[in-house]
Write a protein that holds these residues in place. Structure first.
Motif, PDB file in Angstrom:
ATOM      1  N   GLU A  18       0.863  -1.175   0.000  1.00 29.18           N
ATOM      2  CA  GLU A  18       0.000   0.000   0.000  1.00 29.18           C
ATOM      3  C   GLU A  18       0.902   1.227   0.000  1.00 29.18           C
ATOM      4  O   GLU A  18       1.854   1.313   0.767  1.00 29.18           O
ATOM      5  CB  GLU A  18      -0.916  -0.014   1.216  1.00 29.18           C
ATOM      6  CG  GLU A  18      -1.899  -1.173   1.207  1.00 29.18           C
ATOM      7  CD  GLU A  18      -2.801  -1.188   2.415  1.00 29.18           C
ATOM      8  OE1 GLU A  18      -3.792  -0.429   2.424  1.00 29.18           O
ATOM      9  OE2 GLU A  18      -2.508  -1.945   3.349  1.00 29.18           O
ATOM     10  N   THR A  19       0.610   2.173  -0.863  1.00 26.51           N
ATOM     11  CA  THR A  19       1.459   3.333  -1.037  1.00 26.51           C
ATOM     12  C   THR A  19       0.593   4.556  -1.283  1.00 26.51           C
ATOM     13  O   THR A  19      -0.644   4.464  -1.310  1.00 26.51           O
ATOM     14  CB  THR A  19       2.455   3.099  -2.197  1.00 26.51           C
ATOM     15  OG1 THR A  19       3.347   4.206  -2.294  1.00 26.51           O
ATOM     16  CG2 THR A  19       1.726   2.937  -3.528  1.00 26.51           C
ATOM     17  N   LEU A  90      -2.812   4.220  -3.045  1.00 27.26           N
ATOM     18  CA  LEU A  90      -2.742   3.231  -4.106  1.00 27.26           C
ATOM     19  C   LEU A  90      -2.303   1.895  -3.534  1.00 27.26           C
ATOM     20  O   LEU A  90      -1.756   1.815  -2.435  1.00 27.26           O
ATOM     21  CB  LEU A  90      -1.734   3.662  -5.185  1.00 27.26           C
ATOM     22  CG  LEU A  90      -1.960   4.993  -5.895  1.00 27.26           C
ATOM     23  CD1 LEU A  90      -0.767   5.323  -6.783  1.00 27.26           C
ATOM     24  CD2 LEU A  90      -3.233   4.964  -6.721  1.00 27.26           C
ATOM     25  N   VAL A  91      -2.537   0.844  -4.311  1.00 28.51           N
ATOM     26  CA  VAL A  91      -1.964  -0.473  -4.031  1.00 28.51           C
ATOM     27  C   VAL A  91      -1.081  -0.818  -5.221  1.00 28.51           C
ATOM     28  O   VAL A  91      -1.503  -0.685  -6.375  1.00 28.51           O
ATOM     29  CB  VAL A  91      -3.050  -1.544  -3.834  1.00 28.51           C
ATOM     30  CG1 VAL A  91      -2.407  -2.907  -3.581  1.00 28.51           C
ATOM     31  CG2 VAL A  91      -3.974  -1.168  -2.680  1.00 28.51           C
ATOM     32  N   ALA A  92       0.160  -1.248  -4.939  1.00 32.43           N
ATOM     33  CA  ALA A  92       1.134  -1.498  -5.996  1.00 32.43           C
ATOM     34  C   ALA A  92       1.531  -2.968  -6.047  1.00 32.43           C
ATOM     35  O   ALA A  92       1.753  -3.611  -5.011  1.00 32.43           O
ATOM     36  CB  ALA A  92       2.372  -0.646  -5.786  1.00 32.43           C
ATOM     37  N   ALA A 103      -6.113   2.238  -7.774  1.00 29.19           N
ATOM     38  CA  ALA A 103      -6.687   3.184  -6.826  1.00 29.19           C
ATOM     39  C   ALA A 103      -7.987   2.603  -6.269  1.00 29.19           C
ATOM     40  O   ALA A 103      -9.029   2.666  -6.933  1.00 29.19           O
ATOM     41  CB  ALA A 103      -6.954   4.528  -7.499  1.00 29.19           C
ATOM     42  N   PRO A 104      -7.957   2.007  -5.071  1.00 31.56           N
ATOM     43  CA  PRO A 104      -9.164   1.352  -4.536  1.00 31.56           C
ATOM     44  C   PRO A 104     -10.359   2.276  -4.379  1.00 31.56           C
ATOM     45  O   PRO A 104     -11.501   1.837  -4.522  1.00 31.56           O
ATOM     46  CB  PRO A 104      -8.705   0.811  -3.173  1.00 31.56           C
ATOM     47  CG  PRO A 104      -7.223   0.665  -3.303  1.00 31.56           C
ATOM     48  CD  PRO A 104      -6.799   1.804  -4.192  1.00 31.56           C
ATOM     49  N   GLN A 105     -10.116   3.552  -4.076  1.00 29.75           N
ATOM     50  CA  GLN A 105     -11.252   4.457  -3.848  1.00 29.75           C
ATOM     51  C   GLN A 105     -11.818   5.020  -5.137  1.00 29.75           C
ATOM     52  O   GLN A 105     -12.816   5.739  -5.114  1.00 29.75           O
ATOM     53  CB  GLN A 105     -10.862   5.586  -2.881  1.00 29.75           C
ATOM     54  CG  GLN A 105     -10.030   6.699  -3.481  1.00 29.75           C
ATOM     55  CD  GLN A 105      -8.546   6.386  -3.494  1.00 29.75           C
ATOM     56  OE1 GLN A 105      -8.130   5.280  -3.786  1.00 29.75           O
ATOM     57  NE2 GLN A 105      -7.751   7.387  -3.183  1.00 29.75           N
ATOM     58  N   ARG A 415      -6.091 -11.328   2.754  1.00 28.54           N
ATOM     59  CA  ARG A 415      -6.171 -10.057   3.488  1.00 28.54           C
ATOM     60  C   ARG A 415      -6.910  -9.033   2.636  1.00 28.54           C
ATOM     61  O   ARG A 415      -6.698  -8.950   1.433  1.00 28.54           O
ATOM     62  CB  ARG A 415      -4.799  -9.544   3.905  1.00 28.54           C
ATOM     63  CG  ARG A 415      -3.812  -9.328   2.786  1.00 28.54           C
ATOM     64  CD  ARG A 415      -2.422  -9.047   3.353  1.00 28.54           C
ATOM     65  NE  ARG A 415      -1.426  -8.797   2.329  1.00 28.54           N
ATOM     66  CZ  ARG A 415      -0.805  -9.738   1.641  1.00 28.54           C
ATOM     67  NH1 ARG A 415      -1.109 -11.001   1.845  1.00 28.54           N
ATOM     68  NH2 ARG A 415       0.116  -9.427   0.744  1.00 28.54           N
ATOM     69  N   ARG A 416      -7.786  -8.299   3.295  1.00 30.07           N
ATOM     70  CA  ARG A 416      -8.545  -7.247   2.623  1.00 30.07           C
ATOM     71  C   ARG A 416      -7.789  -5.942   2.765  1.00 30.07           C
ATOM     72  O   ARG A 416      -7.231  -5.637   3.823  1.00 30.07           O
ATOM     73  CB  ARG A 416      -9.943  -7.119   3.228  1.00 30.07           C
ATOM     74  CG  ARG A 416     -10.777  -6.036   2.560  1.00 30.07           C
ATOM     75  CD  ARG A 416     -12.081  -5.784   3.281  1.00 30.07           C
ATOM     76  NE  ARG A 416     -13.111  -6.748   2.916  1.00 30.07           N
ATOM     77  CZ  ARG A 416     -14.368  -6.679   3.340  1.00 30.07           C
ATOM     78  NH1 ARG A 416     -14.741  -5.704   4.161  1.00 30.07           N
ATOM     79  NH2 ARG A 416     -15.247  -7.590   2.972  1.00 30.07           N
ATOM     80  N   LEU A 417      -7.812  -5.137   1.690  1.00 34.03           N
ATOM     81  CA  LEU A 417      -7.123  -3.854   1.691  1.00 34.03           C
ATOM     82  C   LEU A 417      -8.078  -2.669   1.691  1.00 34.03           C
ATOM     83  O   LEU A 417      -7.710  -1.586   2.147  1.00 34.03           O
ATOM     84  CB  LEU A 417      -6.187  -3.759   0.473  1.00 34.03           C
ATOM     85  CG  LEU A 417      -5.106  -4.837   0.382  1.00 34.03           C
ATOM     86  CD1 LEU A 417      -4.299  -4.671  -0.906  1.00 34.03           C
ATOM     87  CD2 LEU A 417      -4.186  -4.786   1.591  1.00 34.03           C
ATOM     88  N   SER A 418      -9.286  -2.833   1.158  1.00 34.15           N
ATOM     89  CA  SER A 418     -10.244  -1.721   1.147  1.00 34.15           C
ATOM     90  C   SER A 418     -11.660  -2.264   1.121  1.00 34.15           C
ATOM     91  O   SER A 418     -11.898  -3.395   0.697  1.00 34.15           O
ATOM     92  CB  SER A 418     -10.019  -0.801  -0.060  1.00 34.15           C
ATOM     93  OG  SER A 418     -10.338  -1.462  -1.269  1.00 34.15           O
ATOM     94  N   GLU A 419     -12.591  -1.437   1.605  1.00 37.74           N
ATOM     95  CA  GLU A 419     -14.011  -1.791   1.625  1.00 37.74           C
ATOM     96  C   GLU A 419     -14.752  -1.057   0.525  1.00 37.74           C
ATOM     97  O   GLU A 419     -14.421   0.073   0.175  1.00 37.74           O
ATOM     98  CB  GLU A 419     -14.653  -1.400   2.968  1.00 37.74           C
ATOM     99  CG  GLU A 419     -14.307  -2.297   4.117  1.00 37.74           C
ATOM    100  CD  GLU A 419     -15.115  -1.956   5.359  1.00 37.74           C
ATOM    101  OE1 GLU A 419     -15.844  -0.934   5.345  1.00 37.74           O
ATOM    102  OE2 GLU A 419     -15.029  -2.704   6.345  1.00 37.74           O
TER     103      GLU A 419
END
Length: 678
Positions: A18-19, A90-92, A103-105, A415-419
């Motif tokens: 995650e960055t 971001l997630v890389a 970009a999860p959002q 593992r979850r990174l974003s909802e």
């Protein structure tokens, strides 16, 4: 590379981190509280002219743009052009050969695909975040790879958070993106796989229909690529299907078209264009955007993706302005290469009951002999590129990865990174069955009226005190509301929500009756607005709108709608009176400024009109001519003042050439046919 990436590459693996990227970002507000109905959408509702020369396959499951509702989704129309310094999480994925960020959002948009060996981004990496009015729900931004489904138009998830997470596999990490679509009531899922020490990115798509009924859905993967002088797009094609403006109909043309120009070169198109490549006997479908040196990005996929297309805004002033407007001046030029499940974007595909649809795409840099790529004989360019694609992305390897990712697609996240949205969980509760193997839709969210309907069937006293902020209009949810009203007794909120669902189906009589009952029980701003919206008597509608505006908790966007209603109705005196009473922050809303400009044009107040047209607008719709029309009215008025009479057409034409439309007002997407080009 940072230390994490260097260590991952040294160990022969792919890292996930995650960055954050720092870049200029314009404000993006939340969703509108006004439900928007089909006839309020910016795409005109009209019959598309019959297609010209298309096959049965190319016409199957066709639809007309502008005839579909966007409810239950809410539009995003509260944004600006501030571009102040901001941070985008971001997630890389990185293996030292490629760097991929999402970009999860923002719908899980793939923002970067950087090739370390080539030393460049393979997709257009926008230097800013700038929403603009181009999507089904208004706000949209350019760049990267957009996962474009399950309804036509740019995805409703383009500017909202989605679920992301990581699945750890024996071959390395898989980065997952997924969400529940509330119109189709189905799920889309994208799994990204970057093998260790490879410079190829695999993208696995999965669409799940957990319902016992057949559905119609839509899918196109939209890839923005940096445009360059002399770039050519190569894909199997012995003819093409093009969108023909202004009617938006489809027509078949030879490809490349010797009667006009070589349409495989985006730079030869003056106006905005969509070109669908068609070759029924192609051994393998692919698409590549290659520069003068024969290097660029290529994509191929398993057989489920039958469509290939490129889009370009065109070289005319309006299209060039759009690209600058979406980025920064001189830094926004891009084309899109796309792949879809159907041959054209005027079609849906069938999702069988209780079924899943899968495919795998692969992306990577491609280099082809430039003499072949830019041969005057398109068949030579196609053949050379096909051979390079076969070497770069062997079918056996793609098939192996497709089998692997199809199996992985049903494994749960490690593992979850974003909802994302709570609506997937609500749908599962309402139906009493899981939506998809391996996907978890649980979120932390305030308990709403919809959670209560799904779980107990009764609306609590607390939720009966609040005007709802979101809506549900499908048959499934409408039935849940009706059951609840039967059990609990119809409240003002039951009637309001059922009325919105009825209006979405354009059952005006039922909607009116329900809204009247709701307002009689509790005169909320939303109930009054709904009555105003369907009232045919303009005087009565005005009265209802003003009652709604005076009611508790009326949102600012209601004032915008009232202003637009008064303007359409020609109630200029009432409009000026309403504007005079608005607080400064609401009066500054962009659409209210445009309405004031229209009033100034009607009144002949040219000084006021000129001042208002100095604003740099953020929400002008793609292809909308309002700003251009107002500029023409300003210039015609100035010329009439100078001449003391109505100018002759030739005089007006000369004057307009001397006073051309300013760049900041030019959002036109059509150009006249000239010199054998479009």
């Amino acid at each position: 590379m940072n230390q994490t990436q260097q260590k991952a590459r040294a160990e022969g693996r792919t890292s996930v981190e995650e960055t954050v990227v720092t870049l200029p970002m314009s404000h993006l507000g939340g969703p509108s509280r006004l439900p928007r109905f089909r006839w309020q959408q910016p795409i005109p509702d009209k019959e598309t002219p019959p297609s010209r020369g298309l096959s049965a396959e190319e016409n199957a499951n066709a639809f007309d743009w502008g005839k579909d509702s966007i409810l239950p989704y809410s539009v995003y129309d509260d944004y600006d052009r501030a571009q102040t310094p901001g941070e985008m999480p971001l997630v890389a994925l990185d293996n030292g050969r490629l760097r991929v960020t999402i970009a999860p959002q923002y719908g899980g948009r793939l923002m970067q695909l950087y090739d370390y060996a080539l030393g460049r981004d393979l997709v257009f990496r926008n230097p800013v975040f700038q929403p603009a009015n181009l999507a089904a729900l208004n706000a949209w931004f350019s760049g990267g790879i957009e996962w474009n489904g399950l309804i036509p138009g740019h995805t409703p998830f383009t500017c909202v958070p989605v679920f992301t997470g990581v699945v750890d596999t024996e071959r390395g990490p898989v980065l997952r993106i997924y969400e529940f679509d509330r119109i189709v009531e189905a799920i889309w899922q994208i799994d990204l796989y970057l093998p260790a020490d490879e410079d190829r990115l695999y993208v696995h798509g999965r669409i799940i229909n957990a319902a016992p009924t057949e559905k119609r859905a839509y899918w196109w993967t939209n890839v923005a690529v940096p445009a360059s002088a002399g770039m050519r797009v190569v894909s199997p094609g012995d003819y093409a299907i093009e969108h023909v403006l202004p009617g938006n109909e489809l027509a078949r043309f030879p490809f490349p078209d010797p009667e006009r120009f070589d349409g495989s070169y985006p730079g030869l198109w003056k106006g905005a264009t969509s070109v669908f490549f068609r070759k029924r006997e192609a051994d393998r479908l692919f698409i590549a955007a290659l520069d003068k040196a024969g290097t660029g990005l290529a994509q191929t996929a398993t057989s489920a993706l039958t469509g290939r297309k490129f889009f370009y805004f065109g070289t005319a002033a309006g299209g060039q302005h759009w690209m600058d407007y979406l980025a920064r001046k001189g830094e926004g030029d891009y084309i899109e290469i796309q792949a879809g499940i159907t041959p054209t974007q005027n079609q849906r595909f069938v999702l069988a009951a209780d079924s899943e649809t899968h495919w795998t795409e692969v992306y990577g840099g491609l280099s082809v002999d430039p003499a072949a790529v830019h041969s005057e004989d398109y068949a030579v360019a196609e053949r050379a590129t096909a051979e390079a694609v076969d070497r770069r992305f062997p079918t056996a390897e793609l098939s192996d990865v497709d089998g692997f990712l199809t199996r992985v697609s049903q494994q749960p996240l490690d593992r979850r990174l974003s909802e994302g949205s709570p609506w997937g969980a609500r749908q599962a509760k309402l139906t009493g069955k899981p939506l998809a193997a391996g996907l978890d839709f649980a979120v932390e969210a305030e308990r709403s009226v919809w959670d209560e309907l799904a779980e107990t069937g009764e609306i609590s006293a607390g939720n009966l005190m609040r005007v709802p902020v979101d809506f549900a209009v499908s048959d499934l949810w409408r039935s849940a509301l009706e059951r609840s009203a039967g059990r609990q007794g119809a409240t003002w909120l039951h009637d309001l929500l059922l009325g919105i669902a009825a209006l979405d189906q354009e059952d005006m009589a039922a909607a009116r009756s329900l809204f009247e009952r709701s307002v009689a029980a509790r005169p909320t701003w939303l109930g009054l607005r709904q009555l105003a919206l369907i009232e045919k008597n303009e005087d009565r509608a005005e009265q209802l709108y003003l009652f709604a505006w005076a009611a508790e908790d009326a949102p600012a966007e209601l004032a915008v709608e009232i202003v637009q209603f008064l303007l359409r109705a020609g109630k200029l005196q009432a409009l000026e009176g309403f504007l005079a009473k608005l607080p400064d922050d609401i009066a500054a809303q962009e659409r209210i400024v445009l309405a004031r400009a229209s009033v100034a044009a009607e009144r002949g107040d040219l000084d006021a009109l000129e001042a208002l047209l100095k604003v740099e607008f953020a929400t002008i719709r793609e292809g909308e001519d309002l700003s251009a029309d107002l500029w023409e009215r300003l210039q015609k008025g100035r010329l009439e003042q100078r001449l003391g009479r109505t100018p002759a057409p030739a005089e007006l034409e000369t004057h307009m050439k001397a006073h051309p439309l300013p760049e900041h007002l030019d959002f036109r997407m059509r150009v006249a046919l000239q010199d054998g080009t479009n």
